[in-house]
Scaffold this motif. Structure first.
Motif, PDB file in Angstrom:
ATOM      1  N   ASP A 214       0.812  -1.198   0.000  1.00 50.96           N
ATOM      2  CA  ASP A 214       0.000   0.000   0.000  1.00 50.96           C
ATOM      3  C   ASP A 214       0.847   1.251   0.000  1.00 50.96           C
ATOM      4  OD1 ASP A 214      -2.198  -1.538  -0.065  1.00 50.96           O
ATOM      5  OD2 ASP A 214      -2.592  -1.432   2.102  1.00 50.96           O
ATOM      6  N   TYR A 215       1.910   1.245   0.817  1.00 51.93           N
ATOM      7  CA  TYR A 215       2.695   2.474   0.869  1.00 51.93           C
ATOM      8  C   TYR A 215       3.484   2.676  -0.406  1.00 51.93           C
ATOM      9  CZ  TYR A 215       6.584  -0.601   2.307  1.00 51.93           C
ATOM     10  OH  TYR A 215       7.512  -1.587   2.390  1.00 51.93           O
TER      11      TYR A 215
ATOM     12  N   ILE B 286      11.678  10.357   5.527  1.00 52.69           N
ATOM     13  CA  ILE B 286      11.354   8.911   5.528  1.00 52.69           C
ATOM     14  C   ILE B 286      11.464   8.320   6.923  1.00 52.69           C
ATOM     15  CG2 ILE B 286      12.079   8.637   3.132  1.00 52.69           C
ATOM     16  CD1 ILE B 286      14.705   7.425   4.177  1.00 52.69           C
ATOM     17  N   SER B 287      11.491   9.186   7.949  1.00 55.83           N
ATOM     18  CA  SER B 287      11.689   8.681   9.313  1.00 55.83           C
ATOM     19  C   SER B 287      10.557   7.756   9.738  1.00 55.83           C
ATOM     20  CB  SER B 287      11.793   9.862  10.293  1.00 55.83           C
ATOM     21  OG  SER B 287      12.863  10.693   9.947  1.00 55.83           O
ATOM     22  N   GLY B 288       9.350   8.071   9.317  1.00 52.41           N
ATOM     23  CA  GLY B 288       8.200   7.255   9.743  1.00 52.41           C
ATOM     24  C   GLY B 288       7.859   6.126   8.809  1.00 52.41           C
ATOM     25  N   LEU B 289       8.642   5.932   7.730  1.00 59.53           N
ATOM     26  CA  LEU B 289       8.348   4.894   6.758  1.00 59.53           C
ATOM     27  C   LEU B 289       9.113   3.631   7.082  1.00 59.53           C
ATOM     28  CD1 LEU B 289       8.348   6.989   3.456  1.00 59.53           C
ATOM     29  CD2 LEU B 289       6.430   6.397   4.955  1.00 59.53           C
TER      30      LEU B 289
ATOM     31  N   ILE C 215      16.117  11.809   7.319  1.00 63.00           N
ATOM     32  CA  ILE C 215      15.822  10.753   8.277  1.00 63.00           C
ATOM     33  C   ILE C 215      16.292  11.204   9.643  1.00 63.00           C
ATOM     34  CG2 ILE C 215      18.005   9.518   7.814  1.00 63.00           C
ATOM     35  CD1 ILE C 215      16.393   6.915   8.309  1.00 63.00           C
ATOM     36  N   ASP C 216      15.461  10.928  10.652  1.00 57.18           N
ATOM     37  CA  ASP C 216      15.783  11.300  12.039  1.00 57.18           C
ATOM     38  C   ASP C 216      16.355  10.077  12.737  1.00 57.18           C
ATOM     39  OD1 ASP C 216      16.011  12.465  14.474  1.00 57.18           O
ATOM     40  OD2 ASP C 216      13.855  12.779  14.796  1.00 57.18           O
ATOM     41  N   ILE C 217      17.649  10.170  13.109  1.00 57.66           N
ATOM     42  CA  ILE C 217      18.333   9.059  13.778  1.00 57.66           C
ATOM     43  C   ILE C 217      18.165   9.244  15.280  1.00 57.66           C
ATOM     44  CG2 ILE C 217      20.500   7.833  14.086  1.00 57.66           C
ATOM     45  CD1 ILE C 217      19.378   7.722  11.260  1.00 57.66           C
ATOM     46  N   ALA C 218      17.564   8.250  15.914  1.00 56.66           N
ATOM     47  CA  ALA C 218      17.339   8.332  17.352  1.00 56.66           C
ATOM     48  C   ALA C 218      18.641   8.096  18.106  1.00 56.66           C
ATOM     49  CB  ALA C 218      16.296   7.303  17.765  1.00 56.66           C
TER      50      ALA C 218
ATOM     51  N   SER D 294       7.885  -5.176  12.100  1.00 53.58           N
ATOM     52  CA  SER D 294       8.659  -3.964  11.834  1.00 53.58           C
ATOM     53  C   SER D 294      10.124  -4.318  11.604  1.00 53.58           C
ATOM     54  CB  SER D 294       8.519  -2.994  13.012  1.00 53.58           C
ATOM     55  OG  SER D 294       9.294  -1.844  12.803  1.00 53.58           O
ATOM     56  N   GLY D 295      10.680  -3.834  10.509  1.00 52.17           N
ATOM     57  CA  GLY D 295      12.067  -4.074  10.174  1.00 52.17           C
ATOM     58  C   GLY D 295      12.297  -5.288   9.316  1.00 52.17           C
ATOM     59  N   ALA D 296      11.235  -6.080   9.092  1.00 49.59           N
ATOM     60  CA  ALA D 296      11.405  -7.290   8.286  1.00 49.59           C
ATOM     61  C   ALA D 296      11.396  -6.927   6.808  1.00 49.59           C
ATOM     62  CB  ALA D 296      10.314  -8.281   8.597  1.00 49.59           C
TER      63      ALA D 296
END
Length: 680
Positions: A38-39, A62-65, A82-85, A196-198
């Motif tokens: 979808d995205y 793309i931080s939330g993607l 991108i926001d690196i935590a 998430s991350g897969a």
């Protein structure tokens, strides 16, 4: 150093897997690519889907993607933010593309848009002509960073993915087919939750829970469709994989499903047996458990052999079922079984029926004693008609009897003088009792009334001209009838009439002849016990009219020097009744001046004025018979003219003339047989 070596190892694995993933992601026929997510649809457009992201100011965040992003179009410089935590400073960015369409490069910038690194070529392509660019770096700080994808701007497609030093992947959660599912569907769609991350999912399935013969399948989607499976039980599990990091999650819990396309056999009906009859309308239905591991049964009951309409149409997991109350009648029934996969087997034999009969015979028709009957004996005979279908009868007589018998009669003896109630019902061969009859009663009474009724009329010695007279007497209680006898002899050896009536009066239905008769009376109580006879009374019937009287002399009293009175004398039956004398100044006697009843043979009237008068007389006897009127006599009264000689009338020989006329009148009356005949 050890950490740097670990990063280099991870980057190496990534370089190996990148061409594979690039190939699968860019090739529409790739099993891993499948349909776009979808995205993917959301971000794809004429450029890279982000339009004006061609400088730092309009870089796409793309931080939330979720990594990776597929099929991006490099038609100009593409900037991403991108926001690196904090704690995730170990960062990898990778693109893979078709080198034959033009070369591409990666550049990484820091929070102040300062240059940090350029990409190196990687040999981990997705196949001939495929190439990737990759940056592996430990960032000096967390926060906003910028990624630049640039090249020959030839509209080359590329896939981009990134990774940080994130926690281990969670295992997927299985969704369908449901655990322990039984199904007829041979092609199954295995479905699980995204992780998430897969980047890839690894599916294992086998016919043993130990996965001894493991067919492995990989997909980038969260579902997988199997080939057509044969009947068996299958076990399956899934784990997630992050390609950039080269990390696998643990396996999900193992689920199983069973493919079953074979239906159970037909059950065999057992109870109620074929063509049986029961008086239990909540019938228990029982059948066998067929092979094929059924877990559900379909029961149908109908009053018609074609099962239309249906009286019962239910499913039950048990091989027994108790119906709701069924109306009386004949029923057909059939049963079939279904297994856990939903396969319905064939129906049992349909030509099978049973009958429900819960209604007992009709209440017996009682014959005797009738309701309210009185019996003048100390025993009673009870009997009734046989009820259709009855094999026995229950009889209850209040206080003395309550039993079941097969006869249609009952003898009772030694009964007391009281009222008894009784009722009866019938039972058929199934044990069904019919309804009770209504309650009847009978009374035992063998004691007669204590006295005869008192007679009122006709009074003793009555003479009447009514030859159908009415007789009355005292009304007694609890009396069924009165017996009245008539005779012309007071010994009543051969009564001329003997009747029974229920009322306390009686009128003769036909006339009696003239004469003297006797009557007597007694009462019969409700049980038929008679009282003693009452007294003998007599009465006389006389319907003949009396003879017509004859005036033998009337005299004006002035001739007797007795003022203006009138003296009448006549001959008639003076001993059988009385006489009606009328005098009027008109011969029609419409309004008589004198109308009087007289006993005997003469009468002296009151004073009258001078005028011409008419007189007549008739006899009414003791029975009330009215005789005919006599001939009318006429005379004139004139008191103003005195007779010769003054008021003293003394005519020699006048009295002698009166005597002669009287004798002549008597002889004339007798000679014409005017005297009445003797009466009985």
């Amino acid at each position: 150093m050890k950490k740097n070596k670990l990063i280099l190892i991870i980057i190496g694995i990534g370089l190996i897997l990148t061409p594979i993933l690039f190939y699968l992601g860019s090739n529409p026929s790739s099993e891993l690519l499948g349909e776009k997510k979808d995205y993917d649809q959301e971000i794809r457009s004429a450029d890279d889907g982000f339009e004006n992201n061609d400088n730092f100011l309009n870089a796409k965040n793309i931080s939330g993607l979720t990594s990776p992003l597929y099929n991006l179009n490099q038609s100009d410089d593409d900037y991403y933010m991108i926001d690196i935590a904090p704690g995730n400073e170990e960062f990898t960015i990778l693109i893979y593309f078709d080198h034959d369409s033009g070369n591409m490069d990666l550049t990484l910038y820091g929070p102040d848009q300062n240059w940090l690194a350029d990409s190196d070529d990687s040999s981990a392509g997705g196949g001939p002509g495929y190439e990737s660019e990759q940056i592996n770096i430990v960032l000096p700080t967390s926060g906003i960073h910028y990624i630049l994808v640039d090249g020959v701007n030839a509209g080359n497609l590329y896939n981009m993915q990134w990774a940080t030093d994130a926690p281990p992947l969670d295992p997927p959660s299985l969704i369908s087919p449901a655990n322990n599912l039984f199904t007829q569907t041979t092609i199954q769609n295995l479905h699980w939750t995204p992780v998430s991350g897969a980047t890839v999912y690894h599916i294992q399935r086998d016919i043993t829970p130990g996965f001894d013969t493991i067919p492995n399948n990989f997909t980038t989607e969260t579902n997988f469709t199997t080939e057509s499976l044969s009947d068996n039980t299958y076990y399956w599990r899934v784990r997630a994989y992050n390609a950039p990091l080269g990390e696998y999650s643990t396996y999900s819990p193992t689920w199983r499903f069973t493919v079953d396309t074979q239906a159970p056999e037909a059950p065999l009906p057992q109870t109620p047996s074929h063509d049986s009859t029961t008086n239990n309308n909540t019938t228990e239905m029982i059948w066998t458990v067929p092979s094929g591991n059924p877990n559900l049964y379909h029961l149908q009951i109908s009053t018609e052999s074609d099962f239309s309409p249906l009286t019962v149409n239910i499913t039950t997991p048990s091989n027994t079922y108790i119906t709701d109350p069924l109306p009386d009648g004949q029923y057909y029934w059939q049963i079939r079984a279904r297994d856990a996969a939903g396969n319905w087997g064939p129906w049992s034999i349909t030509d099978r029926w049973f009958t429900v009969d819960t209604v007992g015979p009709d209440a017996p028709v009682r014959l005797s004693p009738i309701d309210g009957e009185y019996i003048n004996k100390d025993y009673a005979y009870l009997d009734w008609e046989a009820s259709s279908g009855a094999v026995s009868y229950q009889v209850i007589v209040s206080g003395i009897y309550n039993n079941t018998l097969s006869n249609t009669y009952l003898n009772l003896s030694g009964l007391a003088q009281i009222t008894y109630e009784w009722r009866i019902r019938a039972q058929d061969s199934l044990g069904n009792w019919g309804s009770w009859s209504s309650t009847w009663n009978f009374t035992i009474d063998f004691t007669p009334p204590t006295y005869a009724p008192m007679m009122y009329t006709l009074m003793n010695g009555t003479i009447t001209n009514n030859n159908t007279p009415t007789f009355t007497w005292e009304t007694l209680t609890e009396i069924d009838k009165y017996q009245i006898q008539f005779d012309d002899n007071e010994d009543f050896l051969s009564p001329v009439r003997d009747v029974n009536v229920s009322e306390s009066s009686y009128t003769l239905a036909s006339a009696l002849p003239d004469g003297t008769f006797y009557w007597r009376l007694r009462a019969h109580d409700l049980a038929g016990n008679p009282s003693n006879w009452g007294a003998n009374w007599s009465f006389t019937i006389d319907t003949e009219i009396p003879n017509t009287p004859v005036f033998v002399w009337f005299k004006l009293n002035q001739e007797l020097n007795l003022s203006n009175l009138i003296f009448f004398e006549w001959i008639g039956d003076v001993d059988t009744g009385e006489f009606q004398l009328q005098m009027d100044d008109s011969d029609d006697f419409i309004s008589p001046l004198l109308d009087i009843m007289v006993l005997g043979g003469n009468y002296t009237s009151n004073a009258f004025t001078d005028n011409t008068y008419y007189a007549r007389i008739r006899c009414i006897d003791n029975a009330g018979n009215i005789g005919n009127w006599s001939d009318t006599v006429t005379f004139t009264m004139d008191f103003e003219t005195e007779p010769p000689g003054g008021t003293e009338v003394n005519i020699p020989g006048y009295e002698l003339l009166f005597i002669i006329v009287s004798i002549f009148g008597v002889l004339f009356y007798k000679g014409k047989n005017f005297s009445k005949k003797n009466k009985v």
